[in-house]
Motif scaffolding. Structure first.
Motif, mmCIF file in Angstrom:
data_model
loop_
_atom_site.group_PDB
_atom_site.id
_atom_site.type_symbol
_atom_site.label_atom_id
_atom_site.label_comp_id
_atom_site.label_asym_id
_atom_site.label_seq_id
_atom_site.Cartn_x
_atom_site.Cartn_y
_atom_site.Cartn_z
ATOM 1 N N GLU A 1 5.007 -2.539 -4.975
ATOM 2 C CA GLU A 1 4.188 -3.572 -5.609
ATOM 3 C C GLU A 1 3.456 -3.059 -6.841
ATOM 4 O OE1 GLU A 1 1.715 -5.767 -2.795
ATOM 5 O OE2 GLU A 1 2.889 -4.900 -1.160
ATOM 6 N N ASP A 2 3.586 -1.768 -7.147
ATOM 7 C CA ASP A 2 2.845 -1.158 -8.255
ATOM 8 C C ASP A 2 1.352 -1.442 -8.081
ATOM 9 O OD1 ASP A 2 2.175 0.128 -10.595
ATOM 10 O OD2 ASP A 2 2.701 -1.548 -11.900
ATOM 11 N N LEU A 3 0.854 -1.137 -6.898
ATOM 12 C CA LEU A 3 -0.530 -1.459 -6.543
ATOM 13 C C LEU A 3 -1.135 -0.328 -5.728
ATOM 14 C CD1 LEU A 3 -2.913 -3.528 -6.188
ATOM 15 C CD2 LEU A 3 -1.718 -4.313 -4.125
ATOM 16 N N GLY A 4 -2.347 0.033 -6.070
ATOM 17 C CA GLY A 4 -3.114 0.974 -5.275
ATOM 18 C C GLY A 4 -4.447 0.354 -4.904
ATOM 19 N N GLU A 5 -4.821 0.441 -3.635
ATOM 20 C CA GLU A 5 -6.095 -0.095 -3.158
ATOM 21 C C GLU A 5 -7.083 1.048 -2.965
ATOM 22 O OE1 GLU A 5 -4.426 -3.971 -0.654
ATOM 23 O OE2 GLU A 5 -5.126 -2.195 0.413
ATOM 24 N N LEU A 6 -8.311 0.859 -3.444
ATOM 25 C CA LEU A 6 -9.330 1.899 -3.386
ATOM 26 C C LEU A 6 -10.538 1.408 -2.606
ATOM 27 C CD1 LEU A 6 -9.204 2.801 -7.176
ATOM 28 C CD2 LEU A 6 -8.278 4.222 -5.330
ATOM 29 N N ASP A 7 -11.032 2.234 -1.692
ATOM 30 C CA ASP A 7 -12.295 1.969 -1.005
ATOM 31 C C ASP A 7 -13.384 2.811 -1.650
ATOM 32 O OD1 ASP A 7 -10.965 0.303 0.743
ATOM 33 O OD2 ASP A 7 -10.753 1.822 2.309
ATOM 34 N N LEU A 8 -14.486 2.168 -2.016
ATOM 35 C CA LEU A 8 -15.630 2.834 -2.652
ATOM 36 C C LEU A 8 -15.189 3.690 -3.850
ATOM 37 C CD1 LEU A 8 -17.705 3.935 0.467
ATOM 38 C CD2 LEU A 8 -18.046 1.920 -0.980
ATOM 39 N N ARG B 1 7.329 -9.416 7.754
ATOM 40 C CA ARG B 1 7.361 -7.973 7.594
ATOM 41 C C ARG B 1 5.949 -7.443 7.369
ATOM 42 N NH1 ARG B 1 7.655 -4.394 3.385
ATOM 43 N NH2 ARG B 1 7.686 -6.109 1.873
ATOM 44 N N GLU B 2 5.569 -6.482 8.173
ATOM 45 C CA GLU B 2 4.231 -5.919 8.069
ATOM 46 C C GLU B 2 4.078 -5.184 6.744
ATOM 47 O OE1 GLU B 2 1.202 -3.010 10.594
ATOM 48 O OE2 GLU B 2 3.206 -3.467 11.340
ATOM 49 N N ARG B 3 2.953 -5.434 6.079
ATOM 50 C CA ARG B 3 2.697 -4.815 4.774
ATOM 51 C C ARG B 3 2.040 -3.466 5.006
ATOM 52 N NH1 ARG B 3 -1.659 -5.093 1.064
ATOM 53 N NH2 ARG B 3 -1.003 -4.979 -1.116
ATOM 54 N N THR B 4 2.776 -2.412 4.734
ATOM 55 C CA THR B 4 2.255 -1.070 4.960
ATOM 56 C C THR B 4 2.338 -0.269 3.672
ATOM 57 O OG1 THR B 4 4.445 -0.330 5.686
ATOM 58 C CG2 THR B 4 2.900 -1.050 7.382
ATOM 59 N N PRO B 5 1.342 0.556 3.404
ATOM 60 C CA PRO B 5 1.366 1.373 2.183
ATOM 61 C C PRO B 5 2.399 2.480 2.280
ATOM 62 C CG PRO B 5 -0.532 1.921 3.528
ATOM 63 C CD PRO B 5 0.118 0.754 4.185
ATOM 64 N N LYS B 6 2.851 2.921 1.107
ATOM 65 C CA LYS B 6 3.801 4.035 1.056
ATOM 66 C C LYS B 6 3.121 5.313 1.530
ATOM 67 C CE LYS B 6 7.801 5.808 -0.309
ATOM 68 N NZ LYS B 6 9.102 5.375 0.202
ATOM 69 N N TYR B 7 1.876 5.486 1.111
ATOM 70 C CA TYR B 7 1.104 6.623 1.613
ATOM 71 C C TYR B 7 -0.383 6.303 1.507
ATOM 72 C CZ TYR B 7 0.992 7.820 -3.385
ATOM 73 O OH TYR B 7 0.846 7.777 -4.746
ATOM 74 N N ARG C 1 -4.810 3.632 -0.847
ATOM 75 C CA ARG C 1 -3.592 3.140 -0.205
ATOM 76 C C ARG C 1 -2.630 2.707 -1.310
ATOM 77 N NH1 ARG C 1 -7.927 1.468 2.343
ATOM 78 N NH2 ARG C 1 -7.995 -0.516 1.219
ATOM 79 N N GLU C 2 -1.495 3.370 -1.377
ATOM 80 C CA GLU C 2 -0.561 3.150 -2.476
ATOM 81 C C GLU C 2 0.630 2.323 -1.993
ATOM 82 O OE1 GLU C 2 0.331 3.489 -6.483
ATOM 83 O OE2 GLU C 2 -1.342 4.492 -5.499
ATOM 84 N N TYR C 3 0.846 1.173 -2.669
ATOM 85 C CA TYR C 3 1.997 0.311 -2.400
ATOM 86 C C TYR C 3 2.937 0.454 -3.595
ATOM 87 C CZ TYR C 3 -1.162 -1.665 1.096
ATOM 88 O OH TYR C 3 -2.025 -1.832 2.141
ATOM 89 N N VAL C 4 3.885 1.357 -3.473
ATOM 90 C CA VAL C 4 4.719 1.728 -4.609
ATOM 91 C C VAL C 4 5.559 0.559 -5.095
ATOM 92 C CG1 VAL C 4 6.547 3.284 -5.388
ATOM 93 C CG2 VAL C 4 4.756 4.128 -3.850
#
Length: 200
Positions: free
Chosen positions: A73-80, A36-42, A68-71
């Protein structure tokens, strides 16, 4: 004419050959299930969020080129990511930046990675400084930061290196550098118009 023993061996070999063919056939014919492709919620570009204290004054600001918010997984990825921690007593803010960041534990923790920098400008009673490392964790509501990778602190011509650090940045701020630390305090340069005395 086959003996009973030879007949049993022939049957056994036939069964093994059939079983081997069946296993190989199923391995080849059965298509591998797609992961399953891992895609962010928004996704939010040019993200900025400001959190205020009980009086309505800004307490902290988090900005990033992209969130990029992965709801699930309770995870948000931040660039810079760029985190600004405002001083409650009106002093200079703490400015923290990195290449990558992660929002964890319902956004209670920020994990910063790669070229982490902590800057604070000086005042009439304190000097400016910069702290650099490759990794740092910040708990904004606890007003606490921790790094478990080597850090370097520079202020004017003075510097300190240590294998890690603990920082309580609320006023009055304090820091701990566990392990073996190395520090250099540069000598004070002579005042303008005064040359150092020479030994005759």
């Amino acid at each position: 004419m086959w003996t009973t023993r030879q007949g049993r061996l022939a049957i056994l070999f036939a069964v093994l050959a059939t079983l081997t063919w069946w296993v190989l056939h199923n391995m080849i014919e059965q298509p591998a299930q797609r992961v399953r492709e891992r895609t962010p919620k928004y996704i939010v570009s040019d993200f900025t969020a400001v959190e205020t204290d009980a009086t309505g004054r800004p307490a902290r600001r988090l900005a990033a080129r992209q969130l990029r918010e992965y709801v699930e997984e309770d995870l948000g990825e931040l660039d810079l990511p760029r985190l600004t921690l405002f001083d409650r007593d009106g002093g200079p803010p703490w400015e923290i930046s990195a290449q990558l960041g992660f929002l964890l534990n319902h956004n209670e923790e920020i994990h910063l990675l790669e070229h982490v920098k902590v800057d604070r400008v000086g005042t009439a009673t304190s000097r400016s400084f910069r702290l650099t490392s490759s990794e740092m964790r910040v708990w904004p509501k606890r007003e606490y930061a921790q790094g478990d990778q080597p850090v370097r602190l520079t202020s004017d011509r003075d510097w300190l290196t240590a294998p890690g650090m603990r920082l309580w940045y609320a006023h009055p701020s304090r820091a701990e550098f566990p392990g073996r630390a190395h520090i250099l305090i540069a000598p004070t340069p002579p005042a303008a118009g005064h040359s150092p005395e020479t030994t005759r």
